[in-house]
Structures are given as C-alpha cells and as structure tokens.
Motif scaffolding. Structure first.
Motif, PDB file in Angstrom:
ATOM      1  N   ALA A 160       0.818  -1.211   0.000  1.00  0.00           N
ATOM      2  CA  ALA A 160       0.000   0.000   0.000  1.00  0.00           C
ATOM      3  C   ALA A 160       0.850   1.259   0.000  1.00  0.00           C
ATOM      4  O   ALA A 160       0.333   2.348  -0.252  1.00  0.00           O
ATOM      5  CB  ALA A 160      -0.934  -0.003   1.212  1.00  0.00           C
ATOM      6  N   GLY A 163       3.758  -0.171  -3.733  1.00  0.00           N
ATOM      7  CA  GLY A 163       3.292  -0.808  -4.950  1.00  0.00           C
ATOM      8  C   GLY A 163       3.844  -2.204  -5.094  1.00  0.00           C
ATOM      9  O   GLY A 163       4.072  -2.914  -4.106  1.00  0.00           O
ATOM     10  N   GLY A 365       0.771   4.626 -10.344  1.00  0.00           N
ATOM     11  CA  GLY A 365       0.164   4.412  -9.042  1.00  0.00           C
ATOM     12  C   GLY A 365      -0.212   5.690  -8.341  1.00  0.00           C
ATOM     13  O   GLY A 365       0.415   6.738  -8.537  1.00  0.00           O
ATOM     14  N   ALA A 367      -1.153   6.759  -4.244  1.00  0.00           N
ATOM     15  CA  ALA A 367      -1.144   6.237  -2.875  1.00  0.00           C
ATOM     16  C   ALA A 367      -1.588   7.326  -1.902  1.00  0.00           C
ATOM     17  O   ALA A 367      -1.169   8.483  -2.018  1.00  0.00           O
ATOM     18  CB  ALA A 367       0.250   5.742  -2.504  1.00  0.00           C
ATOM     19  N   ASN A 382      -3.227   3.170   5.001  1.00  0.00           N
ATOM     20  CA  ASN A 382      -2.669   3.380   3.665  1.00  0.00           C
ATOM     21  C   ASN A 382      -3.536   2.694   2.619  1.00  0.00           C
ATOM     22  O   ASN A 382      -4.057   1.599   2.848  1.00  0.00           O
ATOM     23  CB  ASN A 382      -1.247   2.845   3.562  1.00  0.00           C
ATOM     24  N   ARG A 384      -3.621   2.211  -1.851  1.00  0.00           N
ATOM     25  CA  ARG A 384      -2.913   2.472  -3.100  1.00  0.00           C
ATOM     26  C   ARG A 384      -3.579   1.711  -4.239  1.00  0.00           C
ATOM     27  O   ARG A 384      -4.081   0.594  -4.053  1.00  0.00           O
ATOM     28  CB  ARG A 384      -1.443   2.057  -2.980  1.00  0.00           C
ATOM     29  N   ASP A 386      -2.587   0.669  -8.340  1.00  0.00           N
ATOM     30  CA  ASP A 386      -1.616   0.653  -9.423  1.00  0.00           C
ATOM     31  C   ASP A 386      -2.280   0.152 -10.699  1.00  0.00           C
ATOM     32  O   ASP A 386      -3.029  -0.834 -10.670  1.00  0.00           O
ATOM     33  CB  ASP A 386      -0.431  -0.251  -9.077  1.00  0.00           C
ATOM     34  N   SER A 395      -5.337  -2.999  -6.477  1.00  0.00           N
ATOM     35  CA  SER A 395      -5.442  -2.145  -5.294  1.00  0.00           C
ATOM     36  C   SER A 395      -4.900  -2.872  -4.073  1.00  0.00           C
ATOM     37  O   SER A 395      -5.073  -4.089  -3.931  1.00  0.00           O
ATOM     38  CB  SER A 395      -6.901  -1.745  -5.047  1.00  0.00           C
TER      39      SER A 395
END
Length: 622
Positions: A160, A163, A365, A367, A382, A384, A386, A395
C-alpha cells in the motif's frame, strides 16, 4: 538455472539460549525505571536512539516512536565492526532474515524476509528501486557493503506504500551524506583466501553545498565453491570495484536539490563443468535526482526521478540479460498537530533485454496515507491503486494500530495486502506465459514491544498468505517442452520472532529467535532453503582500550528442493571480533568468522568459506 530461494527445520541448543535471552530482557524490563514517552524500538545489533527517524515504513522520515512496524536499523559503525563479507551476510544476522548463496561472495544470492521469496523484498538505494526483470528480486551480490552508511529493514508487506514487489518487506539502503567540515577516510584490510579490501572517501559541507564521495575495491582468490566430481577443483575468486557520489544543494531554507549515484562492477568465477571455468560479469548502477520543498510548516513535497540498470553476463559461455528501471515520484505530506496525511503519484517503467526478449511495461500508481499519534494511540492507514500496462489495475491497503500500555510497553496490530507483478522474463521467455497474474498476499500480525534505556524486547506473531504464486510447472502452452511458469501455487509464511537487547554491567547482549513455518499450502512441503528455526546471540564489551565481542548464528535443517528430498543440515557458527584505536586517527579491526570451521551448505553442492580471518586498519581524522 540458479535457484534464488532458502528454508530450514530443527535448531541447535542456541534456540533455547536465544529464547532465554529474550525472556531475560523481558524480566529485566520490569525492574527498570520509566520512559517519558511511549516508543517502538526497532531490534538491531544495537539499540537505536529514541530520536532516530526511519524512512522504510512510510517512505517519508518519521520518528521511531511514531511507527507501528517491525523495523531494524543498521548504522555504519555496526557495518564496520561486523566485518561482514557482503550485504546478505550482514542482513542474515538480523531478526527475521535468512539468506542463501551459490558459493562465495559475488555468486547468486537470495535474501528471505520472514521466509518470503527473495523477489518479494522491495530494495531501494538512496530511494532508487533495484530489481531484476530476469530472475526477479534485487541482485544482492552486486550491492557494495563498503559504501553503505545505513540500512533500514522493514519486515512485513508494504504494497500500500510501495506498490509492486513488497510482499515480504522492504530494505532501504542509504549512502553517506555530507555534513559540516571536511571528513576524509581510508581503510585497508586483508584476510583468508587472499582477500584484500581498500576503501577511501571524503564528505563535507561548505555553505549551501554538501557532498560525499566514496570508492571501494575488494578482491579474493576465493575457494573451491563446487567441491563435487563433475566440477573443477579450483578456486572461484571474485573482484569488485564500486563508487558512489551524493551531492546536495540547499537552495534556501525551504528548498533542497540532491543527486545520488552508486555504481558497482563485479567479476566472479564459477565452474560450469570439468574444464569449463566461466566468469560472471555483473554491473549495477543507481542514479537519483531529488527536489525537496518545505512550502509551509505543515506542507512539504518531494519530487524524484530515478534510474537503475542491472546487467549480468557470462563468458565464455554466452549469456546476457539487462534490466532498466525508471521511476518518477511526486510525494506530498501535510502535518496538522497529531495528524499526518500523505498523497503520492508514482510512475514505474521496466525494460528487459534478454535475447530474444526486448520488452517494456509501465505502472502508474496513486497512494494515500493517514497517520495519527497522540495520547498513547498510533494509527496508520494506507491505500494504493496501481494500473499496469500489461495486466490492468491492482489495489492494496493496510491498517495498523498501536497502543502504549505503559511508557515502556506497547502493543501493535496490523493487516495489509500486497502484490508482485510477474517479471518480463516470467511472461515472455520461452518458459513464460503472457497470461500470468500478479502474485498477491494478505498479512496479519500482532506484536508486543518493550523499550527502556539499553534494554528492549519484542515478540511479533505474523501470518502472510500468498495466492497465485508463480512456480516452474510441467509442460504447458509455453514454447519450452521442459516446463512453463504458471500461477499454480499458494504459500504461507507464518511464525513468531523474538528479539531483545539488554545490558548486564559492561556487557551489551543482543539476540533473536525465529520460529516459523514457510510452506507450500498445496503440498504441505517446507519451502526450499528456508529453516523453521534460526537464531542469533551476541555480546560485546570494553576491555581497556579494546572493544571485543562474540556472536553465535544458528539455523535448523532446510531442504534444497521444493519436494523436500535434498536435506541441508542444521549448523551453528561462532564469530569473534575486536577493535581498538591505535592512535587518535587510526582504528584496528580484527575478526574471526566460523571459529569452529563448521562445514555447512546454504545451497546443495555449493561450499561455504570455512574458518576465515580478517584484519583491517582505518584512518579517519577526528
């Protein structure tokens, strides 16, 4: 094909010794006084100071006390006193870390965080991503230990934040940064197997400019790394030449520009059959450009452009593979009281040349992160996403919480997901399938930690499950009749890590014990070259003008194959070291590794160095 993976089982009595040390550290904790603030102490070969900051957990400098993560810190003093022959040897003395190597330094090396595959550790040098799109994972044997100033090891998934790649953890490596004044140094040493080392450099700062430069050269005649009848009974030596530069410009109080460069060239010998002595030529470079801006007391940004190249070639047997990685990162941070918000945009570009392969891919990505630390509570969130040019979107997320039970004791818990995109070799070689899916993981862990003065203790319980694990399966739809890569496996890495430091009089103790079960969930087999138990125990003290120490490393039984048919025996190693200041500006270091000359293997039919000696002198004006 070189296998980049390890594993193990039963352990020598050292396991009980390390456990006793951890318990002793825990018991001693109750007898100590109070700290003024709750802290999370990272376990290390030394106890870090409470004011230290770390980058690995969130990709931005944060005080150690603000983190809910399992981190070790290794500083330059520890690196020098360790006398380690390579980065993997040093990391193998930390909690939760194992390594395997096909022979001596300079040969193919794998590093396993909590038993996870070597490709599941994301590695950065001064913020520059290092990876191989051929084998997968960092080329550990090509990262020059002599130029490293600091290492941060984050155990546990961090997808997260970073990546792709960080299913098992993250290793952040930093070279030296210039400080006020002028500080040159020169060191030289010699050891067993005709080993010779020389390092030189300088650092400093003047006005708005700071700089650090360094060079390192190491060579060794080596030893017979393949002591079997089908290979030459000769020495397999190596030589490395490396350099680094780090230059910063403080434009004004709010803006800083910085450039970093690290380059390493390794030549090592290996046997490729009777009468066939080959050379492996390994080149690594990492270049980074950074702009750090403090726009207000609450808001700051970081803009980074990075480039790395990993080239591996063999001669006279013809083989050549080259990985080029380019990265762009725009990171934003807002701090308001006890709250820290972050947002990052990142683009990654991978390129592999491995004839006939010449392929590229990219990942974009975004984040987001939120942190809170106040009144004994710490929260880290967190998220993120990508988007990969080849397989689409992925995700990942993580949630972590820490609570200070008392000023000395802290409990933490976290869950998170991560993934690793298939390498370009996995997808486009003759063994590859373009339809391979990313490997993905779900991790959960809880920990109890204590810190008081020179004493610390931690117990961390974790479980990390990986789906769509890529393995080499039987013949399929790829071009090769020998087998194809496929998403056929599932793995589980679970266990508990105990670690502690404690001072008894003038003696500083440190130790760790890992009880783990890295296994293939489909077959129930133990994963190759990884132990179910491994431990370290060390002590150092001052005797007049000398600092002397001893350490014991132990690992249980491992298997060299996924089928668990080839056993690698358990082993226990004893190492001794001593250092003293010869004069105001000169320091002497002496070290003996594997004192008992234990015969053991990290990979089947590959020898290890046996008992070795090393003596070095360093000149650094005070």
């Amino acid at each position: 094909m070189n296998l980049r993976t390890p594993r193990a089982r039963t352990l020598a009595p050292l396991s009980r010794v390390a456990a006793a040390l951890a318990a002793a550290g825990c018991t001693a904790a109750f007898a100590q006084g109070a700290l003024t603030d709750p802290v999370l102490i990272a376990q290390n070969l030394r106890a870090p100071t409470l004011a230290e900051t770390v980058v690995a957990a969130s990709r931005t400098p944060q005080p150690l006390a603000d983190l809910v993560a399992d981190i070790s810190i290794v500083d330059r003093e520890t690196i020098e006193s360790s006398g380690a022959t390579g980065l993997a040897d040093l990391l193998g003395r930390l909690p939760g870390v194992e390594f395997a190597r096909n022979g001596g330094p300079g040969s193919t090396t794998s590093v396993f965080l909590r038993g996870a595959e070597t490709r599941f550790t994301a590695v950065y040098i001064d913020g520059v991503r290092i990876d191989s799109q051929s084998t997968g994972g960092a080329p550990w044997e090509s990262i020059p230990l002599g130029l490293i100033d600091r290492i941060e090891v984050l155990r546990g998934p961090a997808g997260a934040v970073y990546g792709s790649d960080a299913l098992g953890g993250v290793v952040q490596i930093f070279t030296k940064r210039g400080e006020n004044g002028f500080a040159p140094y020169i060191s030289a040493g010699a050891g067993t197997h005709g080993t010779r080392k020389i390092e030189a450099g300088m650092s400093g700062a003047s006005g708005t400019i700071d700089y650090a430069l360094g060079l390192a050269r190491e060579e060794s005649k080596g030893f017979n790394a393949r002591p079997i009848a089908t290979q030459n009974p000769d020495r397999d030596g190596y030589r490395t030449t490396a350099g680094h530069a780090r230059v910063g410009l403080q434009v004004n109080a709010a803006h800083r520009l910085e450039g970093t460069l690290l380059a390493n060239d390794t030549h090592s010998g290996y046997d490729n059959g009777l009468g066939k002595d080959d050379r492996s030529l390994h080149t690594l470079h990492a270049l980074g450009l950074n702009w750090l801006a403090q726009w207000s007391t609450a808001y700051k940004t970081r803009l980074s452009i990075t480039d790395s190249r990993d080239e591996y070639e063999t001669r006279p047997s013809p083989y050549l593979t080259e990985t080029r990685l380019r990265g762009y990162l725009f990171q934003n941070e807002w701090r308001v009281g006890a709250h820290l918000l972050s947002a990052a945009l990142e683009r990654r570009e991978d390129h592999l040349k491995n004839a006939p392969i010449d392929r590229k891919r990219s990942q974009d990505g975004i984040a987001l992160g939120y942190g809170f630390n106040a009144h004994g509570h710490t929260v880290q969130l967190n998220l993120r996403h990508d988007s990969d040019s080849e397989f689409g979107g992925k995700s990942t997320g993580s949630v972590a919480y820490g609570y200070a039970i008392t000023p000395q004791w802290r409990a933490t818990a976290s869950v998170g997901t991560a993934f690793r995109a298939p390498t370009l070799y996995h997808r486009f070689s003759e063994y590859g399938l373009a339809t391979l899916r990313p490997e993905s993981s779900r991790n959960a862990e809880v920990a109890l930690r204590y810190a008081q003065g020179a004493s610390s203790f931690s117990a961390t319980l974790f479980r990390n499950r990986v789906q769509d694990l890529i393995s080499f399966a039987g013949a399929g739809t790829c071009a090769s009749p020998f087998g194809c890569y496929a998403n056929t496996a599932r793995a589980e890495y679970k266990g508990v890590t105990f670690a502690g430091t404690h001072r008894i009089g003038a003696v500083q103790l440190h130790g760790s014990l890992d009880l783990q079960r890295p296994r293939d969930l489909d077959t129930g087999k133990q994963l190759a070259r990884r132990a179910r138990h491994h431990a370290t125990l060390g002590a150092d003290t001052r005797l007049d003008a000398w600092t002397v120490g001893a350490e014991v490393q132990a690992s249980g039984r491992r298997f060299d194959t996924a089928a668990n048919t080839a056993v690698l025996g358990s082993y226990t190693l004893v190492n001794l070291y001593a250092s003293t200041r010869l004069a105001r500006d000169y320091t002497l270091l002496a070290r003996v590794d594997n004192l008992t000359d234990k015969d053991y293997q990290l990979a089947r039919n590959y020898a290890t160095a046996g008992r070795t000696f090393y003596v070095g002198v360093k000149w650094a004006p005070q």
